[in-house]
Design a protein around this motif. Structure first.
Motif, PDB file in Angstrom:
ATOM      1  N   THR A 175      -3.144 -10.224  -3.890  1.00  0.00           N
ATOM      2  CA  THR A 175      -3.922  -9.936  -5.227  1.00  0.00           C
ATOM      3  C   THR A 175      -4.731  -9.392  -4.921  1.00  0.00           C
ATOM      4  O   THR A 175      -5.370  -7.829  -4.395  1.00  0.00           O
ATOM      5  CB  THR A 175      -3.052 -10.116  -5.917  1.00  0.00           C
ATOM      6  N   GLN A 176      -5.681 -10.252  -4.005  1.00  0.00           N
ATOM      7  CA  GLN A 176      -7.369  -9.585  -4.118  1.00  0.00           C
ATOM      8  C   GLN A 176      -7.218  -8.715  -2.790  1.00  0.00           C
ATOM      9  O   GLN A 176      -8.252  -7.806  -2.524  1.00  0.00           O
ATOM     10  CB  GLN A 176      -8.081 -11.311  -3.479  1.00  0.00           C
ATOM     11  N   ARG A 177      -6.275  -9.259  -1.454  1.00  0.00           N
ATOM     12  CA  ARG A 177      -5.730  -7.958  -0.075  1.00  0.00           C
ATOM     13  C   ARG A 177      -5.880  -6.798  -0.702  1.00  0.00           C
ATOM     14  O   ARG A 177      -5.929  -6.316  -0.986  1.00  0.00           O
ATOM     15  CB  ARG A 177      -5.280  -9.045   0.726  1.00  0.00           C
ATOM     16  N   LEU A 178      -4.709  -6.932  -1.596  1.00  0.00           N
ATOM     17  CA  LEU A 178      -4.228  -5.655  -2.230  1.00  0.00           C
ATOM     18  C   LEU A 178      -5.041  -4.293  -3.078  1.00  0.00           C
ATOM     19  O   LEU A 178      -5.491  -3.271  -2.400  1.00  0.00           O
ATOM     20  CB  LEU A 178      -3.047  -5.607  -2.968  1.00  0.00           C
ATOM     21  N   LEU A 221       0.738  -1.327  -0.229  1.00  0.00           N
ATOM     22  CA  LEU A 221      -0.041  -0.026   0.131  1.00  0.00           C
ATOM     23  C   LEU A 221       0.751   1.410  -0.110  1.00  0.00           C
ATOM     24  O   LEU A 221       0.388   1.864  -0.644  1.00  0.00           O
ATOM     25  CB  LEU A 221      -0.902  -0.230   0.864  1.00  0.00           C
ATOM     26  N   ALA A 222       1.608   0.947   0.506  1.00  0.00           N
ATOM     27  CA  ALA A 222       2.705   2.245   0.378  1.00  0.00           C
ATOM     28  C   ALA A 222       3.996   2.160  -0.763  1.00  0.00           C
ATOM     29  O   ALA A 222       3.369   3.864  -1.210  1.00  0.00           O
ATOM     30  CB  ALA A 222       4.328   2.436   1.830  1.00  0.00           C
ATOM     31  N   GLN A 223       4.104   1.827  -1.369  1.00  0.00           N
ATOM     32  CA  GLN A 223       4.290   2.466  -2.684  1.00  0.00           C
ATOM     33  C   GLN A 223       3.204   1.968  -3.782  1.00  0.00           C
ATOM     34  O   GLN A 223       3.028   3.329  -4.227  1.00  0.00           O
ATOM     35  CB  GLN A 223       5.022   0.391  -3.382  1.00  0.00           C
ATOM     36  N   HIS A 224       1.997   1.711  -3.425  1.00  0.00           N
ATOM     37  CA  HIS A 224       1.359   2.274  -4.572  1.00  0.00           C
ATOM     38  C   HIS A 224       0.783   3.902  -4.117  1.00  0.00           C
ATOM     39  O   HIS A 224       0.378   4.431  -5.378  1.00  0.00           O
ATOM     40  CB  HIS A 224      -0.243   1.272  -3.786  1.00  0.00           C
ATOM     41  N   TYR A 225       0.342   4.214  -3.179  1.00  0.00           N
ATOM     42  CA  TYR A 225       0.072   5.763  -2.491  1.00  0.00           C
ATOM     43  C   TYR A 225       1.501   5.976  -3.005  1.00  0.00           C
ATOM     44  O   TYR A 225       1.153   7.440  -2.058  1.00  0.00           O
ATOM     45  CB  TYR A 225      -0.668   5.641  -1.374  1.00  0.00           C
ATOM     46  N   GLN A 226       2.606   5.856  -3.337  1.00  0.00           N
ATOM     47  CA  GLN A 226       3.837   6.789  -2.709  1.00  0.00           C
ATOM     48  C   GLN A 226       3.967   6.717  -1.321  1.00  0.00           C
ATOM     49  O   GLN A 226       4.304   8.266  -1.556  1.00  0.00           O
ATOM     50  CB  GLN A 226       3.791   7.104  -3.577  1.00  0.00           C
ATOM     51  N   THR A 227       3.998   6.257  -0.777  1.00  0.00           N
ATOM     52  CA  THR A 227       3.970   7.282   0.854  1.00  0.00           C
ATOM     53  C   THR A 227       5.003   5.749   2.003  1.00  0.00           C
ATOM     54  O   THR A 227       6.439   4.752   0.971  1.00  0.00           O
ATOM     55  CB  THR A 227       3.214   7.680   1.629  1.00  0.00           C
ATOM     56  N   VAL A 228       4.906   6.108   3.404  1.00  0.00           N
ATOM     57  CA  VAL A 228       5.963   5.030   3.782  1.00  0.00           C
ATOM     58  C   VAL A 228       5.034   4.527   4.608  1.00  0.00           C
ATOM     59  O   VAL A 228       4.011   5.070   5.165  1.00  0.00           O
ATOM     60  CB  VAL A 228       7.313   6.046   4.441  1.00  0.00           C
ATOM     61  N   TRP A 229       5.488   3.654   5.440  1.00  0.00           N
ATOM     62  CA  TRP A 229       4.670   3.029   6.633  1.00  0.00           C
ATOM     63  C   TRP A 229       5.436   2.269   7.617  1.00  0.00           C
ATOM     64  O   TRP A 229       6.877   2.407   7.385  1.00  0.00           O
ATOM     65  CB  TRP A 229       4.192   1.142   5.416  1.00  0.00           C
TER      66      TRP A 229
END
Length: 173
Positions: A158-161, A21-29
């Motif tokens: 994949t479904q979770r993401l 999710l951090a990669q997808h939204y270009q942020t950190v976790w």
């Protein structure tokens, strides 16, 4: 800033989901501090170690929140998880953790279900599905009885993401 917390029993894909999710939204976790602590100190932890871990988790989250440039922060675990861990293992919980639960301020929870196969890890304690499902239902009960929106996350990785992204977009964007 929007804070999204990923919770659930061990080996339910929380860290993977937070990272993706951090990669997808270009942020950190924010990683789970417990992993760092237990890798350094071993699995023979005490009740007081859980307080140290909880404080370390809060410090990691606060540091990330201060330094983030994006408007979204993903957090792998929170004080609900610490509360459940304390109560499940030691049948009691530190007052400091309970106070932190009350002070938490998040925008969305992603509750990871137990439908992924358990993956052996030197830090994992509950490979049996019965305990994993019991813990999942404890977390689900917490989610139902608190006011922050939450999404049940299930399926393969994949479904979770996909489900998480869809839910975040619907609830927060």
């Amino acid at each position: 800033m929007k804070k999204i917390v990923i919770i659930g029993p061990e080996s339910t894909g929380k860290s993977t989901l937070a990272m993706e999710l951090a990669q997808h939204y270009q942020t950190v976790w924010v990683e789970e501090y417990a992993r760092r602590y237990l890798l350094k100190n071993g699995m023979n932890y005490t009740y007081d170690d859980l307080l140290t871990i909880a404080k370390g988790q809060v410090e990691l989250e606060e540091e990330a929140a201060r330094n983030i440039k994006n408007e979204m922060l993903f957090i792998d675990t929170d004080m609900y998880v610490m509360k459940v861990w304390c109560e499940f293992v030691f049948s009691k919980c530190h007052t400091w953790i309970l106070n932190q639960v009350v002070q938490q301020n998040y925008d969305l929870y992603l509750l990871c279900n137990t439908d992924l196969p358990w993956v052996k890890d030197e830090l994992r304690e509950y490979p049996d599905l019965e305990n994993r499902e019991l813990l999942y239902h404890i977390y689900k009960d917490i989610m139902i009885n608190q006011s922050v929106p939450w999404i049940d996350i299930s399926g393969n990785y994949t479904q979770r993401l996909k489900k998480a992204i869809q839910g975040i977009n619907e609830h927060l964007l």
